[in-house]
Design a protein around this motif. Structure first.
Motif, PDB file in Angstrom:
ATOM      1  N   GLY A 112      13.836  -7.708   8.427  1.00  0.00           N
ATOM      2  CA  GLY A 112      12.439  -6.760   7.670  1.00  0.00           C
ATOM      3  C   GLY A 112      12.835  -6.339   7.011  1.00  0.00           C
ATOM      4  N   LEU A 113      14.412  -5.454   6.802  1.00  0.00           N
ATOM      5  CA  LEU A 113      14.936  -4.605   5.709  1.00  0.00           C
ATOM      6  C   LEU A 113      14.747  -5.630   4.125  1.00  0.00           C
ATOM      7  CD1 LEU A 113      17.027  -1.983   6.680  1.00  0.00           C
ATOM      8  CD2 LEU A 113      14.673  -2.291   5.539  1.00  0.00           C
ATOM      9  N   LEU A 114      15.642  -6.969   4.558  1.00  0.00           N
ATOM     10  CA  LEU A 114      15.963  -8.505   3.842  1.00  0.00           C
ATOM     11  C   LEU A 114      14.708  -9.096   3.922  1.00  0.00           C
ATOM     12  CD1 LEU A 114      18.749  -9.750   6.226  1.00  0.00           C
ATOM     13  CD2 LEU A 114      18.524  -7.871   4.270  1.00  0.00           C
ATOM     14  N   ALA A 115      14.331  -9.186   4.846  1.00  0.00           N
ATOM     15  CA  ALA A 115      12.352  -9.379   3.584  1.00  0.00           C
ATOM     16  C   ALA A 115      11.993  -8.408   2.658  1.00  0.00           C
ATOM     17  CB  ALA A 115      12.038 -10.123   5.070  1.00  0.00           C
ATOM     18  N   SER A 116      11.703  -7.721   3.221  1.00  0.00           N
ATOM     19  CA  SER A 116      11.416  -6.552   1.953  1.00  0.00           C
ATOM     20  C   SER A 116      12.136  -6.318   0.653  1.00  0.00           C
ATOM     21  CB  SER A 116      11.510  -5.251   2.637  1.00  0.00           C
ATOM     22  OG  SER A 116      10.644  -4.917   3.586  1.00  0.00           O
ATOM     23  N   ASP A 117      13.720  -6.693   0.747  1.00  0.00           N
ATOM     24  CA  ASP A 117      14.333  -7.025  -0.495  1.00  0.00           C
ATOM     25  C   ASP A 117      14.320  -8.325  -1.631  1.00  0.00           C
ATOM     26  OD1 ASP A 117      16.618  -6.473  -2.182  1.00  0.00           O
ATOM     27  OD2 ASP A 117      16.843  -8.315  -1.987  1.00  0.00           O
ATOM     28  N   LEU A 118      13.671  -9.195  -0.320  1.00  0.00           N
ATOM     29  CA  LEU A 118      12.817 -10.183  -0.940  1.00  0.00           C
ATOM     30  C   LEU A 118      12.254 -10.272  -1.947  1.00  0.00           C
ATOM     31  CD1 LEU A 118      14.545 -12.962   1.451  1.00  0.00           C
ATOM     32  CD2 LEU A 118      15.580 -12.483  -0.946  1.00  0.00           C
TER      33      LEU A 118
ATOM     34  N   THR B 265       0.594  -1.185  -0.165  1.00  0.00           N
ATOM     35  CA  THR B 265      -0.263   0.105   0.026  1.00  0.00           C
ATOM     36  C   THR B 265       0.800   1.169  -0.202  1.00  0.00           C
ATOM     37  OG1 THR B 265      -1.842  -1.185   1.222  1.00  0.00           O
ATOM     38  CG2 THR B 265      -1.743   1.329   1.389  1.00  0.00           C
ATOM     39  N   LEU B 266       2.075   1.209   0.500  1.00  0.00           N
ATOM     40  CA  LEU B 266       2.306   1.943   0.931  1.00  0.00           C
ATOM     41  C   LEU B 266       3.045   2.474  -0.385  1.00  0.00           C
ATOM     42  CD1 LEU B 266       4.532   1.663   4.358  1.00  0.00           C
ATOM     43  CD2 LEU B 266       3.133   3.630   3.417  1.00  0.00           C
ATOM     44  N   ALA B 267       3.954   1.569  -0.949  1.00  0.00           N
ATOM     45  CA  ALA B 267       4.570   1.322  -2.129  1.00  0.00           C
ATOM     46  C   ALA B 267       3.805   1.636  -3.431  1.00  0.00           C
ATOM     47  CB  ALA B 267       5.026   0.156  -2.932  1.00  0.00           C
ATOM     48  N   ALA B 268       2.744   1.869  -3.580  1.00  0.00           N
ATOM     49  CA  ALA B 268       1.433   2.512  -4.845  1.00  0.00           C
ATOM     50  C   ALA B 268       1.042   3.989  -3.817  1.00  0.00           C
ATOM     51  CB  ALA B 268       0.052   1.530  -4.219  1.00  0.00           C
ATOM     52  N   ARG B 269       1.953   4.353  -2.957  1.00  0.00           N
ATOM     53  CA  ARG B 269       1.984   5.987  -2.969  1.00  0.00           C
ATOM     54  C   ARG B 269       2.887   6.507  -3.013  1.00  0.00           C
ATOM     55  NH1 ARG B 269       1.530  10.431  -2.846  1.00  0.00           N
ATOM     56  NH2 ARG B 269      -0.079  12.188  -0.886  1.00  0.00           N
ATOM     57  N   PHE B 270       4.059   5.685  -2.654  1.00  0.00           N
ATOM     58  CA  PHE B 270       5.347   6.288  -2.561  1.00  0.00           C
ATOM     59  C   PHE B 270       6.335   5.186  -3.389  1.00  0.00           C
ATOM     60  CE2 PHE B 270       3.906   7.247   1.602  1.00  0.00           C
ATOM     61  CZ  PHE B 270       3.265   9.070   1.235  1.00  0.00           C
ATOM     62  N   ASN B 271       7.245   6.061  -4.165  1.00  0.00           N
ATOM     63  CA  ASN B 271       7.936   5.688  -5.568  1.00  0.00           C
ATOM     64  C   ASN B 271       9.341   4.803  -4.642  1.00  0.00           C
ATOM     65  OD1 ASN B 271       6.696   5.873  -7.589  1.00  0.00           O
ATOM     66  ND2 ASN B 271       7.337   7.797  -8.337  1.00  0.00           N
ATOM     67  N   SER B 272       9.851   6.438  -3.570  1.00  0.00           N
ATOM     68  CA  SER B 272      10.639   6.042  -2.907  1.00  0.00           C
ATOM     69  C   SER B 272      10.729   4.688  -2.102  1.00  0.00           C
ATOM     70  CB  SER B 272      11.415   6.478  -2.109  1.00  0.00           C
ATOM     71  OG  SER B 272      12.240   6.283  -0.859  1.00  0.00           O
ATOM     72  N   PRO B 273      11.576   3.337  -2.011  1.00  0.00           N
ATOM     73  CA  PRO B 273      12.021   1.853  -1.466  1.00  0.00           C
ATOM     74  C   PRO B 273      12.387   2.457   0.287  1.00  0.00           C
ATOM     75  CG  PRO B 273      12.717   2.118  -3.555  1.00  0.00           C
ATOM     76  CD  PRO B 273      13.044   3.306  -3.152  1.00  0.00           C
ATOM     77  N   ILE B 274      12.717   3.787   0.251  1.00  0.00           N
ATOM     78  CA  ILE B 274      13.093   4.048   1.853  1.00  0.00           C
ATOM     79  C   ILE B 274      12.026   4.162   2.597  1.00  0.00           C
ATOM     80  CG2 ILE B 274      14.223   5.708   2.822  1.00  0.00           C
ATOM     81  CD1 ILE B 274      16.111   6.774   1.282  1.00  0.00           C
ATOM     82  N   ILE B 275      11.124   4.638   1.689  1.00  0.00           N
ATOM     83  CA  ILE B 275       9.381   4.998   2.338  1.00  0.00           C
ATOM     84  C   ILE B 275       8.671   3.129   2.838  1.00  0.00           C
ATOM     85  CG2 ILE B 275       6.643   5.122   2.487  1.00  0.00           C
ATOM     86  CD1 ILE B 275       8.731   8.074   1.214  1.00  0.00           C
ATOM     87  N   TRP B 276       8.350   2.588   1.433  1.00  0.00           N
ATOM     88  CA  TRP B 276       7.730   0.946   1.576  1.00  0.00           C
ATOM     89  C   TRP B 276       8.573  -0.230   1.948  1.00  0.00           C
ATOM     90  CZ3 TRP B 276      10.061  -2.171  -2.228  1.00  0.00           C
ATOM     91  CH2 TRP B 276      10.310  -1.817  -2.894  1.00  0.00           C
TER      92      TRP B 276
END
Length: 294
Positions: free
Chosen positions: A215-221, A171-182
């Motif tokens: 969490g960051l590593l799982a998000s990356d995968l 949902t955050l990625a649908a609103r923001f382009n930056s991976p730092i946020i989502w």
């Protein structure tokens, strides 16, 4: 967005139709209410059926049945996400998980790689864990319980990935382009959920940091794969080791074959192993990435 994260666009496709942040906030509130009510009814019924000490045993997950029930209760999170996604964004649960066949294939591929890594680690020279391990369950009992226990762990880790790397991240990625946020926001929330100063004492911040990095590593995968399959496999492998093989004695040890000679709050003993575990987590992440390239 980095080119490697282009597959993540598939997961955000349905979320982009209704990307408003208020929908996410109301959805999270709905999930919180549903999970709280269902847990209240579930555990009230369980406590009413057992002796006085059963309530404490259930909360601590100190027996096989108690921990299985505790892990299965995480299914309420999956149910809550499914309801919130449907009501707030008209999304299905599978749109959050990703294309079914691909998610299953990636899950199996990553889990195979992690199992091979685990076997290699087991065959390496033994290392001291700061004292002798204590056997928690008889081997025969542990083996008989293993299929049910593993399925209960799968329910637990799937629920957490569906919420954090699925519903919130997408949902955050649908609103923001930056991976730092989502990637960052769900990882921070995941870390906050693991911050327990009452139980962990001086180790609480380090455990929360561990959860943030995980969490960051799982998000990356998830972003690289375009499904939640790899993140669920990574989380499943980690929790099977921590809950079913070698656990801490003070909580969630009911299904463990062995328990460590120190508890969560023992800073001197636990901190070095948290750092070792952090390094191993990076190794597992690299193994998962290699598996996805095949």
């Amino acid at each position: 967005m980095p080119k490697a994260y282009f597959p993540h666009a598939y997961l955000t496709e349905t979320a982009r139709r209704r990307p408003e942040l208020w929908r996410l906030l109301v959805g999270l509130l709905l999930i919180g209410v549903l999970v709280s009510l269902l847990n209240m009814v579930f555990f009230a019924a369980l406590v009413a059926m057992g002796p006085n000490e059963w309530a404490q045993e259930l909360l601590a997950g100190s027996s096989p049945l108690a921990l299985i029930l505790l892990l299965v209760s995480f299914g309420f999170i999956t149910f809550g996400v499914a309801v919130a996604a449907r009501k707030m964004q008209h999304r299905t649960l599978w749109s959050i998980l990703g294309e079914r066949r691909l998610a299953e294939t990636q899950f199996v591929s990553v889990l195979k790689a992690l199992l091979i890594l685990g076997v290699i680690g087991f065959l390496l020279p033994p290392y001291s864990m700061g004292g002798e391990l204590t056997q928690k369950l008889p081997l025969t009992t542990w083996v008989l319980l293993l299929p049910v226990a593993a399925f209960a762990v799968l329910i637990q880790v799937s629920a957490e990935e569906i919420l954090f790397r699925g519903y919130i991240q997408q949902t955050l990625a649908a609103r923001f382009n930056s991976p730092i946020i989502w990637m960052g926001v769900p990882s921070i929330l995941f870390a906050v959920g693991h911050y327990a100063p009452d139980a962990a004492g001086g180790n609480a911040l380090l455990i929360a940091l561990w959860a943030f990095v995980f969490g960051l590593l799982a998000s990356d995968l998830t972003a690289r794969a375009g499904t939640l399959g790899p993140a669920i496999a990574l989380h499943f492998f980690n929790n099977v080791i921590a809950l079913l093989f070698i656990s801490l004695p003070d909580s969630l040890s009911g299904l463990a074959l062995f328990v460590l000679p120190f508890d969560t709050s023992d800073a001197e003993q636990l901190r070095p192993w948290l750092l070792v575990d952090l390094v191993m987590m990076f190794v597992c992440w690299l193994a998962a990435r290699l598996a996805l390239r095949r």
